[in-house]
Design a protein around this motif. Structure first.
Motif, PDB file in Angstrom:
ATOM      1  N   GLN A  39      29.295  40.499 -19.318  1.00  0.00           N
ATOM      2  CA  GLN A  39      29.000  39.206 -18.716  1.00  0.00           C
ATOM      3  C   GLN A  39      30.063  38.879 -17.680  1.00  0.00           C
ATOM      4  O   GLN A  39      31.242  38.756 -18.022  1.00  0.00           O
ATOM      5  N   GLN A  43      27.291  34.533 -14.591  1.00  0.00           N
ATOM      6  CA  GLN A  43      26.098  35.352 -14.719  1.00  0.00           C
ATOM      7  C   GLN A  43      25.693  35.482 -16.177  1.00  0.00           C
ATOM      8  O   GLN A  43      26.479  35.213 -17.079  1.00  0.00           O
ATOM      9  N   GLN A  44      24.448  35.894 -16.401  1.00  0.00           N
ATOM     10  CA  GLN A  44      23.960  36.109 -17.761  1.00  0.00           C
ATOM     11  C   GLN A  44      24.516  37.414 -18.324  1.00  0.00           C
ATOM     12  O   GLN A  44      24.849  38.341 -17.579  1.00  0.00           O
ATOM     13  N   ARG A  45      24.599  37.444 -19.628  1.00  0.00           N
ATOM     14  CA  ARG A  45      25.008  38.679 -20.293  1.00  0.00           C
ATOM     15  C   ARG A  45      23.928  39.734 -20.072  1.00  0.00           C
ATOM     16  O   ARG A  45      22.736  39.457 -20.214  1.00  0.00           O
TER      17      ARG A  45
END
Length: 118
Positions: A39, A43-45
């Protein structure tokens, strides 16, 4: 409760290599599907790589041919060898494990920071 603990993160120059390790507390590690996620800030994992208990591996397009996921069932450990690192690989990396053939599993590590300088 299964515990996962990552190690091996750090600061590296672009083009360099790092090897992440994840030790687990479970004695039935061999039947888990394992994975590495990352991650980046804001931002998204995202899934980086996974290997099932049957040995099926899968990689994100962005790391294929540069990263290698592996497991040592005799030591209850998993690894992520990262070569040809790029600044865009900078993120917190998490190990993950659980039942089933597809990630994510139930158990997560606390994360380890990887920073790649240009």
């Amino acid at each position: 409760q299964v515990q996962l603990v990552e190690s091996g993160g750090g600061l590296v120059q672009a083009g360099g290599s790092l090897r992440l390790s994840c030790t687990t507390s479970t004695s039935i590690f061999a039947i888990y599907t394992i994975a590495w996620y990352r991650q980046a800030p804001g931002q998204q994992r995202e899934l980086v790589a996974t290997v099932s208990s049957r040995g099926t591996t899968r990689y994100a397009d962005s790391v294929r041919d540069r990263f290698t996921i592996s497991r040592d069932n005799s030591k209850n450990m998993m690894y992520l060898q990262m070569n040809s690192l790029k600044p865009e690989d900078t993120a917190v990396y998490y190990c993950n494990a659980g039942f089933g053939q597809t990630p994510p599993g139930t158990y997560w590590g606390q994360g380890t920071q990887v920073t790649v300088s240009s």
